[in-house]
Motif scaffolding. Structure first.
Motif, short mmCIF file in Angstrom:
data_model
loop_
_atom_site.label_atom_id
_atom_site.label_comp_id
_atom_site.label_asym_id
_atom_site.label_seq_id
_atom_site.Cartn_x
_atom_site.Cartn_y
_atom_site.Cartn_z
N THR A 1 30.93 74.41 19.97
CA THR A 1 30.72 73.60 21.16
C THR A 1 30.62 74.50 22.39
N GLU B 1 28.44 71.46 26.86
CA GLU B 1 28.73 70.25 26.09
C GLU B 1 30.13 69.72 26.40
N LEU B 2 31.10 70.63 26.56
CA LEU B 2 32.45 70.18 26.92
C LEU B 2 32.46 69.52 28.30
N ALA C 1 29.90 68.04 29.74
CA ALA C 1 29.22 66.75 29.64
C ALA C 1 30.12 65.69 29.01
N GLU C 2 30.96 66.10 28.06
CA GLU C 2 31.88 65.15 27.44
C GLU C 2 32.92 64.67 28.45
N GLN C 3 33.39 65.57 29.31
CA GLN C 3 34.37 65.17 30.32
C GLN C 3 33.72 64.32 31.42
N GLN C 4 32.48 64.63 31.76
CA GLN C 4 31.80 63.85 32.78
C GLN C 4 31.36 62.48 32.26
N ARG C 5 31.28 62.34 30.96
CA ARG C 5 30.90 61.05 30.39
C ARG C 5 31.93 59.98 30.70
N ARG C 6 33.18 60.40 30.89
CA ARG C 6 34.23 59.44 31.21
C ARG C 6 34.04 58.84 32.60
N ARG D 1 27.60 62.22 40.68
CA ARG D 1 28.78 62.60 39.89
C ARG D 1 29.99 62.84 40.81
#
Length: 510
Positions: free
Chosen positions: A81, A85-86, A88-93, A138
């Motif tokens: 990863t 990508e990490l 983006a995963e945190q910003q997805r919240r 964002r």
């Protein structure tokens, strides 16, 4: 016939040698070129692709792959990863739909608690500054998350401070009622450490203490006033945790004025500089934010009124009655803009404090009190609040501000823009009743053509020179004898005088 056979024999020998060469086994794959070409031609005959000459390389690769299918492992390597990508995963919240309870709390939230960052981003885009639409969206969601988690009264985007490794997104908020600073200041920590060191030295060595008393430290301003009027939160990227910056002290502001350091993006990084800075990068960032705010936070004249604190009901009524100034006029004259943040004095505070005030233990009567009254310093006074930008002083023959219109073609819809030349990256815009300030830069002040670090002070004298302190040469034997004779004669003369006084007293008695 004999001649034809003679010519064909070398060709057969060369073909045989070429076949033998092609059948040579490779030391790496344990295969040979003859078998590979045979399989490749059989694949072409079976599939008969169009434009075979263009795909022959891919077909050769497929043929090679068939040799290693049995030897390949059935276990797959897990994809690593990446940092993107990490993130983006945190910003997805941030884009997740809030629950019903959270949605009800958001509806009860005051509209002034969180500004419309999308609208601010639109006007900043007209002014040619900002963070871009995607990042501003964002950031808006990140500010919304901050307001909900910390229950802030008001919060706004202060700006973005760039760093060598990562940057800081800075949010400005108001102190809540009853909020106290949990962390100790560096001045208090330094005093405690000095007290412990002095105690240990007294217990171990019992040496005489020096009579030198350092100058008193300038006290820090209270929370909600002066340089600590607002509280600041920072994060590296939207979606990452917000970190609250500590309050700033006069010693940190004074040291920050004498150094120039780029930010690294790590709050716990020590600031190595001369003069030494009392703190790490978190304190240095907080000091620079205070300096930038005091010098570049501006607003249209008449929006705020002197003598009223921000947030009062009368002040809000004044804002509602503010009609606004035409953008063309604000772009032409600096007198239509004013500073609405207090100026920081040379003492490192917005309000001057008298350090020469005597305490009960040190107070003395008579001449000491008169000396203290005569030596009392004059209060330092800075420019008053709501001073127009036209009174700002130039530095290095550079005007402090540059004014412009966002568009000269459609002036009725344009915004007036002010750019600070002393703090590159600080901008302000005004359009009717709306205005905003933002900073996007490296957090350094303009230093002219070049920056010269501070020169160390001259070394202090260890002791005063004089005949009473300066060591003299030892006298010679002849000088000692002469001095001894002089002392004996002086003693004899004194004894004679005493004897004569005694005789006179006896005669007087008779």
């Amino acid at each position: 016939m004999d001649a034809t056979q003679d010519r064909s024999e070398p060709r057969l020998q060369s073909a045989a040698s070429l076949k033998a060469f092609m059948m040579t086994t490779s030391t790496q794959s344990d295969r040979n070129l003859y078998d590979h070409l045979t399989r490749l031609l059989m694949k072409v005959m079976d599939e008969q692709p169009q434009n075979a000459v263009d795909v022959i390389e891919d077909m050769s690769h497929d043929v090679k792959r068939t040799f290693f299918e049995d030897e390949q492992s059935t276990l797959r390597d897990l994809n690593q990863t990446t940092a993107a990508e990490l993130l983006a995963e945190q910003q997805r919240r941030l884009f997740a739909q809030p629950a019903e309870e959270e949605q009800e709390e958001e509806e009860l939230m005051e509209p002034s608690a969180l500004p419309n960052v999308s609208e601010i981003g639109f006007y900043l885009e007209q002014a040619g500054v900002g963070l871009g639409r995607e990042e501003m969206q964002r950031v808006f969601l990140a500010l919304k998350q901050l307001v909900g988690s910390q229950a802030l009264l008001r919060c706004r985007l202060w700006g973005k401070v760039l760093g060598t490794e990562s940057s800081y997104i800075v949010a400005e908020a108001e102190y809540g009622e009853g909020e106290e600073e949990e962390e100790k200041s560096f001045e208090e920590v330094a005093e405690e450490e000095e007290g412990e060191e002095e105690t240990q030295e007294n217990e171990m060595d019992r040496l005489p203490q020096s009579a030198y008393k350092p100058p008193p430290a300038v006290p820090k301003e209270d929370l909600g006033t002066g340089t600590n009027k607002f509280v600041y939160y920072v994060c590296k990227e939207p979606g990452l945790p917000w970190v609250k910056l500590p309050s700033v002290g006069p010693a940190q502001v004074t040291a920050a004025r004498q150094i120039r350091k780029f930010f690294t993006g790590r709050l716990d990084t020590p600031v190595v500089s001369y003069p030494p800075f009392p703190g790490n990068e978190a304190q240095y960032l907080r000091a620079q934010i205070a300096r930038i705010s005091a010098g570049t936070q501006v607003s249209p004249q008449g929006f705020f009124q002197a003598g009223r604190e921000e947030g009062d009901e009368e002040d809000e009524a004044t804002r509602d009655s503010f009609e606004g100034i035409p953008a063309a006029k604000m772009a032409e004259s600096l007198s239509t803009w004013v500073h609405h943040v207090q100026h920081i004095l040379q003492q490192g505070r917005c309000t001057w404090v008298n350090l020469a005030v005597k305490t009960g233990e040190d107070s003395e009567e008579g001449e000491a009190e008169e000396k203290e009254e005569l030596d009392e310093p004059e209060p330092e006074v800075g420019p008053p609040l709501y001073t127009p930008l036209s009174e700002d002083a130039e530095m290095f023959n550079v005007p402090p501000w540059t004014s412009k219109m966002s568009s000269t073609l459609t002036s009725q819809h344009a915004v007036a823009v002010q750019r600070s030349n002393l703090w590159p990256g600080a901008h302000a815009y005004a359009c009717g009743k709306k205005f905003e300030n933002i900073y996007v830069g490296w957090g350094l002040k303009y230093a002219g053509e070049g920056y010269n670090p501070a020169v160390p002070p001259l070394p202090q004298k260890e002791y005063p020179s004089g005949p009473e302190i300066t060591e003299a040469l030892d006298p010679s034997l002849e000088q000692e004898l002469v001095l001894k004779e002089a002392l004996e004669e002086q003693q004899a003369a004194i004894e004679e005088m005493e004897d004569m006084d005694d005789e006179d007293d006896e005669e007087d008695d008779d």
